[in-house]
Each structure stands twice: as structure tokens, then as C-alpha cells.
Design an enzyme around this catalytic site. Structure first.
Site, PDB file in Angstrom:
ATOM      1  N   GLY A  19       0.825  -1.215   0.000  1.00 35.65           N
ATOM      2  CA  GLY A  19       0.000   0.000   0.000  1.00 35.65           C
ATOM      3  C   GLY A  19       0.851   1.254   0.000  1.00 35.65           C
ATOM      4  O   GLY A  19       0.514   2.231   0.659  1.00 35.65           O
ATOM      5  N   ASP A  23      -2.640   6.650   1.892  1.00 31.20           N
ATOM      6  CA  ASP A  23      -2.567   7.816   2.759  1.00 31.20           C
ATOM      7  C   ASP A  23      -1.577   7.636   3.925  1.00 31.20           C
ATOM      8  O   ASP A  23      -0.760   8.515   4.230  1.00 31.20           O
ATOM      9  CB  ASP A  23      -3.992   8.051   3.300  1.00 31.20           C
ATOM     10  CG  ASP A  23      -4.046   9.171   4.298  1.00 31.20           C
ATOM     11  OD1 ASP A  23      -3.698  10.296   3.904  1.00 31.20           O
ATOM     12  OD2 ASP A  23      -4.418   8.923   5.465  1.00 31.20           O
ATOM     13  N   LEU A  24      -1.613   6.451   4.539  1.00 35.72           N
ATOM     14  CA  LEU A  24      -0.743   6.176   5.692  1.00 35.72           C
ATOM     15  C   LEU A  24       0.723   6.299   5.292  1.00 35.72           C
ATOM     16  O   LEU A  24       1.554   6.876   6.003  1.00 35.72           O
ATOM     17  CB  LEU A  24      -1.034   4.747   6.169  1.00 35.72           C
ATOM     18  CG  LEU A  24      -0.519   4.349   7.530  1.00 35.72           C
ATOM     19  CD1 LEU A  24      -1.094   5.242   8.595  1.00 35.72           C
ATOM     20  CD2 LEU A  24      -0.905   2.894   7.822  1.00 35.72           C
ATOM     21  N   ARG A  53      -1.286  -1.931  -6.278  1.00 34.15           N
ATOM     22  CA  ARG A  53      -2.133  -2.536  -7.296  1.00 34.15           C
ATOM     23  C   ARG A  53      -2.139  -1.697  -8.554  1.00 34.15           C
ATOM     24  O   ARG A  53      -2.452  -2.158  -9.634  1.00 34.15           O
ATOM     25  CB  ARG A  53      -3.568  -2.500  -6.763  1.00 34.15           C
ATOM     26  CG  ARG A  53      -4.248  -3.789  -6.685  1.00 34.15           C
ATOM     27  CD  ARG A  53      -5.533  -3.542  -5.921  1.00 34.15           C
ATOM     28  NE  ARG A  53      -5.752  -4.662  -5.049  1.00 34.15           N
ATOM     29  CZ  ARG A  53      -6.669  -5.595  -5.268  1.00 34.15           C
ATOM     30  NH1 ARG A  53      -7.458  -5.522  -6.284  1.00 34.15           N
ATOM     31  NH2 ARG A  53      -6.811  -6.612  -4.460  1.00 34.15           N
ATOM     32  N   ASP A 227      -9.153   4.289  19.145  1.00 38.05           N
ATOM     33  CA  ASP A 227      -8.093   4.871  18.313  1.00 38.05           C
ATOM     34  C   ASP A 227      -6.919   5.349  19.161  1.00 38.05           C
ATOM     35  O   ASP A 227      -5.768   5.216  18.779  1.00 38.05           O
ATOM     36  CB  ASP A 227      -8.683   6.052  17.520  1.00 38.05           C
ATOM     37  CG  ASP A 227      -7.651   6.727  16.619  1.00 38.05           C
ATOM     38  OD1 ASP A 227      -6.813   6.000  16.045  1.00 38.05           O
ATOM     39  OD2 ASP A 227      -7.676   7.967  16.490  1.00 38.05           O
ATOM     40  N   HIS A 232      -2.107   4.653  22.465  1.00 40.25           N
ATOM     41  CA  HIS A 232      -1.190   5.725  22.861  1.00 40.25           C
ATOM     42  C   HIS A 232      -1.288   6.110  24.353  1.00 40.25           C
ATOM     43  O   HIS A 232      -0.279   6.204  25.047  1.00 40.25           O
ATOM     44  CB  HIS A 232      -1.431   6.979  22.020  1.00 40.25           C
ATOM     45  CG  HIS A 232      -1.416   6.727  20.543  1.00 40.25           C
ATOM     46  ND1 HIS A 232      -0.629   5.767  19.967  1.00 40.25           N
ATOM     47  CD2 HIS A 232      -2.089   7.311  19.524  1.00 40.25           C
ATOM     48  CE1 HIS A 232      -0.822   5.773  18.650  1.00 40.25           C
ATOM     49  NE2 HIS A 232      -1.707   6.695  18.358  1.00 40.25           N
ATOM     50  N   LYS A 327      -3.086  21.406  19.906  1.00 43.72           N
ATOM     51  CA  LYS A 327      -2.465  20.082  19.932  1.00 43.72           C
ATOM     52  C   LYS A 327      -1.477  20.078  21.092  1.00 43.72           C
ATOM     53  O   LYS A 327      -0.563  20.902  21.155  1.00 43.72           O
ATOM     54  CB  LYS A 327      -1.713  19.820  18.625  1.00 43.72           C
ATOM     55  CG  LYS A 327      -0.991  18.468  18.637  1.00 43.72           C
ATOM     56  CD  LYS A 327      -0.558  18.052  17.239  1.00 43.72           C
ATOM     57  CE  LYS A 327       0.182  16.734  17.235  1.00 43.72           C
ATOM     58  NZ  LYS A 327      -0.697  15.577  17.294  1.00 43.72           N
TER      59      LYS A 327
HETATM   60  C1  BG6 Z   1      -2.903   8.041  15.241  1.00 45.53           C
HETATM   61  C2  BG6 Z   1      -4.391   8.158  15.367  1.00 45.53           C
HETATM   62  O1  BG6 Z   1      -2.483   6.812  15.787  1.00 45.53           O
HETATM   63  O2  BG6 Z   1      -2.265   9.098  15.953  1.00 45.53           O
HETATM   64  C3  BG6 Z   1      -4.863   9.505  14.846  1.00 45.53           C
HETATM   65  O3  BG6 Z   1      -5.015   7.130  14.604  1.00 45.53           O
HETATM   66  C4  BG6 Z   1      -4.107  10.621  15.518  1.00 45.53           C
HETATM   67  O4  BG6 Z   1      -6.258   9.666  15.055  1.00 45.53           O
HETATM   68  C5  BG6 Z   1      -2.591  10.381  15.438  1.00 45.53           C
HETATM   69  O5  BG6 Z   1      -4.434  11.851  14.873  1.00 45.53           O
HETATM   70  C6  BG6 Z   1      -1.851  11.411  16.269  1.00 45.53           C
HETATM   71  O6  BG6 Z   1      -0.479  11.249  16.092  1.00 45.53           O
HETATM   72  P1  BG6 Z   1       0.518  12.456  16.381  1.00 45.53           P
HETATM   73  O7  BG6 Z   1       1.854  11.849  16.304  1.00 45.53           O
HETATM   74  O8  BG6 Z   1       0.242  13.479  15.305  1.00 45.53           O
HETATM   75  O9  BG6 Z   1       0.173  13.000  17.720  1.00 45.53           O
END
Ligand code: BG6
Length: 449
Positions: A19, A23-24, A53, A227, A232, A327
Site C-alpha cells: 500500500g 494515505d498512511l 495494485r 483509536d 497511545h 495540539k
Molecule cells: C494516530 C491516530 O495513531 O495518531 C490519529 O489514529 C491521531 O487519530 C494520530 O491523529 C496522532 O499522532 P501524532 O503523532 O500526530 O500525535
């Protein structure tokens, strides 16, 4: 700072990215690989085979990272549901391996939707692409509850042993997260007071200013608890609560101690949910996901307790949410006051501006006997310059077989066990779901201002 300054410590590797045009891969993997490759000479050490693909060329797939990754990367087209294509992949990898001075390890990285992971693993196993020199580098989510996680682990176990599996929780690889173990293990002034005798409460906050960023399909079936909390936040909690290591660089010991910390965290009994479990959704979410009936939470807060005597009676608050005012990820440790002294707050800031801050009380200059709270602080970047991104660490540490930045299957199950009663209760009723305005502070979401 160059994390691969000792290229010699890296085993020759073929990194197979399933993949690569997704996006990932664009958001996390390619920028990290580009950084690693431009900072270090990995020629003859690392080959990237990008599986897709689609008929795309290197320019389209690598985009801004073309310059840094072109020499190392080759694209490979295959149908991921065709057994025959995996046999051909095996031959392709054997051919690529001949370019290395010694047989390379093969790391399979999955930048594909969660449902596609297990079928690919089964195909790899059946094609014999699971020898000792192979590794799986897996992204969360690892299941959606305890049962599904156990099933996934059992299925993967049929083809790969636990030490071949690297489950990414990129928060474990953030610099401040790695520093927690060192900070507590090496600084006696904190190590000696790291217990309920001195600590009043611990709060771990991970606020995000972004929303779900178009990941509707993923987020709708996931929500903040699965999530963020399961992975985390619980991993950060484990790092803070675990018994400090006597050898801070004993990387085998760290995951074991994290596991013990997770196992000591108690699921919240249903009668204690009011006041200890809180969930909310930002206004506008239903429209965004085009589902007026959705009850997916974009904010969750839990107050946990540990059964370890070290943490007896210390509330551990974990909070995360999207579309908040800023953030910010930080660990706040509130120390107890004594009859003669005020309380001190220690902040381990994970991001942004990674660093450590301590509130200290000082006497205001002058004739009055007045106290003022001041901050003693240290910022990583001021001292060390650019910090390696978590994904760079993840790639490098999987290459050098350091498991300590990855979640073991036992840790994954231990964290689902803590959350299972909440999941069970939420599957029956959503009456407790609250709503908040985008851009709110955590206190506003929780109704305390
Ligand atoms: C990802 C989550 O694991 O971590 C996301 O799926 C989230 O929803 C992201 O936005 C946050 O990562 P970071 O490193 O930007 O704090």
C-alpha cells in the site's frame, strides 16, 4: 541529530511496503524513510519494494521524497488476493537479496486498511515468506476489543512467532516517551518520590486540534477510545507507572515492566462510571460522516486506578479528544503538599516543544513574605536541535530488532482488558454521550468551565 549514525548496527534490509501509494504511507512512512535515507548512507543496507495494485511510477508515488528515495526504491505491482502473486513476490525478493553482500532481512510493512492485513499475512505465510529472516511491521488497530485482538494474535501466531512481529504504537517512539524511563531511572530526586506517598494524582492529556481528517470509514468504526486510549494513552500511562528499571538501557526489560503496569490497572466497575468515564462528540461530526445517528465519541476521559501498592489511591486521569483548542500531549504529575509546603507540578511534555517543566515556589523579592509559582524548564530542541520523528525511530528499531518501542501481544490484550467494561456498556446505550463545540478546551468539553 542523526539517529542512524551507526549505520553499521543496521542489518541489511528489504522493506516491503504494502500500500505504498496510500494515505498512511504518504503521511508517516515516506517522510520518515526520506529523512533516514538523506541523513545516512544506507546504500547496500536498505532496499524498499513498494507494492501497489495501481500502475503508478516512482515520481507519482514518492512525490516530494523522490530525490531522497529514488535510488533505494522499486515499485512492484501485484494482486494482494492472488496466492500465485505471492510466489512471484518470493522470487522477486530472492533476486533482490542477491544485490546485498549478506542475506538481508525482509520487513513487511502494512500501509493497508485493517481488514486487509490478516489475509495478506496468511498469503505470506503460505508462500513461505515467514522464515526467521522475516518480520512484520504492523499498524494499529490491533482488534476492536479483547476477543477480536486475541483472535488476530492467534491467527498471526500460526504463521509468525511473537519476536517476528513489531506492533507500532508511534507514541512509544516519541522522544519524550522514551525519555520517561531514563528520567525516572536516572534521577534519584524523582525516582525516590515516584509513589503514592508523594504523588497526589497523575493526568495524561492528548489533545488534538485536528478532526478526523477525512478518515470517515476508519473513525466511524473506531472512536477515540479504540483509536487513542487503547494504544497511545495507555502506553504512556504504562511508562509512567512501571517500576523504574535498574538498567535504563535494558531494552528487554522495558516491555515486561510496561506489561506489569498495564496488568495492574483496574477496569472501572460499572457503578463507578459516573465521574470516571466521560465521552463526547464534537458538533458537526454527524454531518461530516453523513450519519445523523452516529454515537462515535471523538473525546474520551477515564479515571483509572492501579492495584500496585506503589500507586495505591492515586487517580490516573487519561484524556484525549479531537477538534480541541490546541495540539498538546503532556503528562502532569501533581505532588502532594505537606502541612508546611505547597504542592509542585511536574510536566513531561511529549509534544509540541518536548521537554520537562516543574512548578517551584519562590519568595517574591522585596520586604513582603509573598510566594510566587515559577517554572523550571528544559526544552529538548533548544538543547539537541532537530529530534528524530517517531516513525524514523520505528523503522530503525524494527531494522535493528529492538522490540522495546513496540507493543507486545500481551500488552495489547492487557489494554483491551482495562477498556472492555466501557466498550460493553457503550454497546448497550449511548445516553451518556455529550457534545462540544469544535475548538473547545478540555475543561469546556468536560463542563468544568
Ligand atoms: C494516530 C491516530 O495513531 O495518531 C490519529 O489514529 C491521531 O487519530 C494520530 O491523529 C496522532 O499522532 P501524532 O503523532 O500526530 O500525535
Amino acid at each position: 541529530m542523526n539517529i542512524v549514525s551507526k549505520e553499521a548496527s543496521l542489518s541489511p534490509t528489504i522493506l516491503v511496503v504494502f500500500g505504498i501509494s496510500g494515505d498512511l504511507s504518504h503521511r508517516f512512512l515516506l517522510p520518515a524513510l526520506a529523512q533516514i535515507c538523506s541523513a545516512s548512507n544506507l546504500t547496500g543496507k536498505l532496499s524498499i519494494l513498494g507494492v501497489s495494485r495501481q500502475n503508478k511510477n516512482l515520481e507519482e508515488v514518492l512525490g516530494p521524497h523522490l530525490q531522497s528515495l529514488r535510488t533505494q526504491t522499486e515499485l512492484y505491482k501485484m494482486n494482494l488476493s492472488e496466492a500465485e502473486d505471492y510466489r512471484q513476490l518470493k522470487e522477486k525478493l530472492a533476486g533482490l537479496g542477491k544485490d546485498f553482500p549478506q542475506p538481508p532481512q525482509i520487513i513487511f510493512y502494512f500501509a493497508v486498511p485493517p481488514a486487509a492485513v490478516l489475509p495478506i499475512i496468511r498469503h505470506l505465510g503460505k508462500a513461505g515468506l515467514n522464515g526467521d529472516h522475516t518480520k512484520l511491521l504492523l499498524e494499529k488497530p490491533f482488534g476492536t476489543d479483547w476477543n477480536s485482538a486475541k483472535e488476530l494474535i492467534d491467527q498471526i501466531d500460526k504463521h509468525y512467532s511473537e519476536d517476528q512481529v513489531y506492533r507500532i504504537d508511534h507514541y512509544l517512539a516519541k522522544q519524550m516517551a522514551q525519555n520517561i524511563t531514563v528520567f525516572l531511572g536516572s534521577n534519584a530526586i524523582f525516582r525516590n518520590v515516584w509513589n503514592s506517598g508523594f504523588i497526589e494524582e497523575i493526568e495524561i492529556v492528548a489533545a488534538e486540534a485536528i478532526g478526523i481528517e477525512g478518515r470517515i470509514g476508519f473513525y466511524e468504526g473506531t472512536g477515540a477510545l479504540r483509536d487513542f486510549m487503547q494504544s497511545h494513552l495507555l502506553q504512556l500511562a504504562a511508562l509512567v507507572l512501571m517500576e523504574p528499571c535498574s538498567d535504563i538501557f535494558d531494552f528487554e526489560e522495558i516491555p515486561r515492566r510496561r506489561l506489569a503496569a498495564l496488568e495492574a490497572l483496574q477496569p472501572i466497575p460499572a457503578d463507578k462510571f459516573p465521574g470516571r468515564v466521560y465521552r463526547a462528540q464534537y458538533e458537526g461530526y454527524t454531518k461530516e460522516v453523513n450519519n445523523p445517528a452516529t454515537t462515535t465519541e471523538t473525546f474520551v476521559s477515564l479515571t483509572l486506578e492501579s492495584s500496585n501498592f506503589r500507586w495505591e489511591g492515586v487517580p490516573i486521569h487519561l484524556v484525549t479528544g479531537k477538534n480541541l483548542d490546541q495540539k498538546l500531549t503532556e503528562i502532569r504529575v501533581q505532588f502532594k503538599k505537606t502541612s508546611a509546603s505547597a504542592s509542585n507540578l511536574l510536566i513531561l511534555r511529549v509534544q509540541p516543544r518536548e521537554g520537562i517543566e516543574i512548578d517551584l515556589w519562590v519568595k517574591e523579592p522585596g520586604y513582603e513574605r509573598k510566594l510566587q509559582k515559577l517554572k523550571l524548564s528544559f526544552a529538548y530542541e533548544q538543547h539537541f536541535g532537530r529530534l528524530p520523528d517517531a516513525y524514523e525511530m520505528v523503522i530503525v528499531d524494527s531494522m535493528r530488532s529492538n522490540h522495546s518501542l513496540f507493543a507486545s501481544s500481551a500488552e495489547v490484550l492487557a489494554s483491551w482488558r482495562i477498556l472492555q467494561p466501557v466498550l460493553d456498556s457503550w454497546s448497550m446505550s449511548s445516553d451518556d454521550l455529550k457534545f462540544y463545540k469544535p475548538g473547545s478546551t478540555i475543561d469546556q468539553v468536560m463542563g468544568s468551565v
